[in-house]
Scaffold this motif. Structure first.
Motif, PDB file in Angstrom:
ATOM      1  N   LEU A  31       0.840  -1.194   0.000  1.00  0.00           N
ATOM      2  CA  LEU A  31       0.000   0.000   0.000  1.00  0.00           C
ATOM      3  C   LEU A  31       0.875   1.243   0.000  1.00  0.00           C
ATOM      4  N   ASP A  32       0.604   2.144  -0.920  1.00  0.00           N
ATOM      5  CA  ASP A  32       1.200   3.478  -0.910  1.00  0.00           C
ATOM      6  C   ASP A  32       0.153   4.396  -0.292  1.00  0.00           C
ATOM      7  N   LEU A  33       0.399   4.853   0.920  1.00  0.00           N
ATOM      8  CA  LEU A  33      -0.624   5.592   1.656  1.00  0.00           C
ATOM      9  C   LEU A  33      -0.898   6.970   1.072  1.00  0.00           C
ATOM     10  N   LEU A  34      -0.016   7.417   0.208  1.00  0.00           N
ATOM     11  CA  LEU A  34      -0.236   8.711  -0.426  1.00  0.00           C
ATOM     12  C   LEU A  34      -1.241   8.614  -1.566  1.00  0.00           C
ATOM     13  N   THR A  35      -1.380   7.418  -2.148  1.00  0.00           N
ATOM     14  CA  THR A  35      -2.217   7.283  -3.340  1.00  0.00           C
ATOM     15  C   THR A  35      -3.413   6.350  -3.173  1.00  0.00           C
ATOM     16  N   VAL A  36      -3.367   5.407  -2.227  1.00  0.00           N
ATOM     17  CA  VAL A  36      -4.487   4.482  -2.075  1.00  0.00           C
ATOM     18  C   VAL A  36      -5.740   5.263  -1.689  1.00  0.00           C
ATOM     19  N   THR A  37      -6.887   4.861  -2.233  1.00  0.00           N
ATOM     20  CA  THR A  37      -8.119   5.606  -1.982  1.00  0.00           C
ATOM     21  C   THR A  37      -8.934   4.962  -0.871  1.00  0.00           C
ATOM     22  N   GLN A  38      -9.861   5.740  -0.324  1.00  0.00           N
ATOM     23  CA  GLN A  38     -10.750   5.216   0.705  1.00  0.00           C
ATOM     24  C   GLN A  38     -11.607   4.082   0.149  1.00  0.00           C
ATOM     25  N   ASP A  39     -12.072   4.217  -1.074  1.00  0.00           N
ATOM     26  CA  ASP A  39     -12.885   3.155  -1.678  1.00  0.00           C
ATOM     27  C   ASP A  39     -12.077   1.872  -1.842  1.00  0.00           C
ATOM     28  N   GLU A  40     -10.823   2.000  -2.255  1.00  0.00           N
ATOM     29  CA  GLU A  40      -9.985   0.816  -2.454  1.00  0.00           C
ATOM     30  C   GLU A  40      -9.759   0.070  -1.147  1.00  0.00           C
ATOM     31  N   ILE A  41      -9.538   0.800  -0.069  1.00  0.00           N
ATOM     32  CA  ILE A  41      -9.209   0.154   1.197  1.00  0.00           C
ATOM     33  C   ILE A  41     -10.430  -0.507   1.822  1.00  0.00           C
ATOM     34  N   LYS A  42     -11.616  -0.074   1.440  1.00  0.00           N
ATOM     35  CA  LYS A  42     -12.835  -0.660   2.002  1.00  0.00           C
ATOM     36  C   LYS A  42     -13.286  -1.904   1.242  1.00  0.00           C
ATOM     37  N   LYS A  43     -12.745  -2.092   0.050  1.00  0.00           N
ATOM     38  CA  LYS A  43     -13.076  -3.284  -0.726  1.00  0.00           C
ATOM     39  C   LYS A  43     -12.303  -4.490  -0.193  1.00  0.00           C
ATOM     40  N   ALA A  44     -12.759  -5.676  -0.587  1.00  0.00           N
ATOM     41  CA  ALA A  44     -12.022  -6.886  -0.237  1.00  0.00           C
ATOM     42  C   ALA A  44     -10.633  -6.833  -0.866  1.00  0.00           C
ATOM     43  N   LEU A  45      -9.636  -7.216  -0.083  1.00  0.00           N
ATOM     44  CA  LEU A  45      -8.280  -7.310  -0.607  1.00  0.00           C
ATOM     45  C   LEU A  45      -8.097  -8.726  -1.141  1.00  0.00           C
TER      46      LEU A  45
END
Length: 353
Positions: A226-240
């Motif tokens: 994860l690049d915390l500068l670019t990862v989005t809120q929607d991406e992090i809430k989806k299943a990994l």
């Protein structure tokens, strides 16, 4: 996890985290070894707790630090900041990051948001909210990057958990017999539900452990970054969802998979760290961090010949009844023994409580 914030309002819990010197030392070094990056900057500490990270940022040269804390621990943080003579630099604000306002944008966001297996607790959500609300376009996050790992292990713990489950079920059968004998009440109709309940707890719940490096049966594999500068809120809430492939150099029996993470303090492209600090929760001969490792028990164990490979897919999803807890599925698993020799393996579902 009924009330997520309550635990963090107690000093004993703050003490548990502070005395994890791998954790606290990494944040201290990330600040003190990068004073040029903090000097005269505005910093936001998300979930400041005792205020320790805000204090580190101030001592590294920040001109202003906003320390946001959702719980009553904010009062202790103010006391600690005052005791260090930093109250003119550090402003403690009680409230959730989603609800507070700041008078200015910030240059750096610092936060210790990581939970077991990185994503438990879902506090990363709040860090990303803070980033999107308050971070300048050229700002930095500390930490800036995160990685997740799996490693094949041998572990008596996995055998113990299955034995505990078996013992519990055996005890239930004795209990059912006693209830029938003493009270003429037949509880057999509940046996299947009891067994499912015990399996859920002993077998399907990932277990905290302090894994020694000599328990590793192959090198850890990184399955997510994860690049915390670019990862989005929607991406992090989806299943990994990710695939993994683990090499077993020696003949062995894989009794479980150990899950852990690391984070790096690299700064940002506009303000890169002079000294990139790594905080790792990997198995260590000197002992575990408070995060330890999570063990996903595989029973019966998987016998593996020399130079074989276990490959599969991992899915990490948030629990429907509590978004701060996780379900982990290991599927499409196979043992590969040479190019054309493949054996399908079982599918596993685990809970991270």
């Amino acid at each position: 996890m009924a009330n997520y914030f309550i635990t963090y309002s107690y000093l004993y819990h703050q003490k548990d985290m502070l005395e994890d010197h791998v954790r606290t030392g990494a944040y201290f070094n990330a600040c003190m070894r990068n004073k040029a990056q903090f000097k005269d900057r505005v910093v936001l500490d998300v979930g400041t707790g005792s205020g320790i990270l805000a204090i580190f940022a101030a001592k590294a040269g920040a001109k202003k630090v906003y320390a946001v804390e959702a719980t009553s621990m904010a009062q202790h943080a103010r006391e600690l900041v005052d005791a260090q003579g930093l109250s003119k630099v550090v402003e403690v604000i009680q409230g959730t990051i989603e609800s507070v306002t700041l008078p200015e944008k910030v240059d750096i966001i610092i936060s210790e948001w990581m939970g077991y297996f990185l994503l438990r607790e879902s506090m990363l959500d709040s860090v990303l909210v803070a980033r999107d609300k308050f971070l300048k376009p050229d700002g930095a996050l500390y930490p800036s990057h995160a990685r997740m790992f799996l490693a094949p292990i041998r572990s008596q713990l996995t055998q113990n958990r299955f034995q505990e489950c078996s013992n519990s079920v055996e005890n239930w059968h004795d209990f059912v017999a006693d209830m029938k004998e003493y009270y003429d009440v037949d509880l057999n109709c509940l046996t299947e539900s009891f067994i499912e309940e015990q399996q859920d707890y002993f077998v399907k719940t990932a277990t905290w452990a302090d894994v020694h490096p000599n328990q590793l049966l192959g090198p850890p594999v990184c399955f997510a970054s994860l690049d915390l500068l670019t990862v989005t809120q929607d991406e992090i809430k989806k299943a990994l969802e990710a695939n993994y492939s683990m090499h077993l150099p020696q003949m062995c029996t894989v009794e479980g998979l150990a899950g852990f993470f690391d984070v790096e303090f690299k700064g940002s492209p506009s303000n890169p760290a002079t000294d990139c600090v790594l905080l790792s929760t990997a198995p260590s001969a000197t002992g575990a961090t408070h995060w330890g490792q999570l063990i996903f028990s595989l029973q019966p164990g998987i016998p593996c010949p020399q130079n074989s490979t276990i490959e599969g897919k991992i899915d990490i999803t948030r629990r429907g009844d509590n978004h701060r807890l996780l379900d982990v599925t290991l599927s499409e698993q196979a043992l590969r023994m040479g190019e054309n020799n493949r054996k399908d393996l079982a599918k596993y579902l685990f809970h991270i409580e």
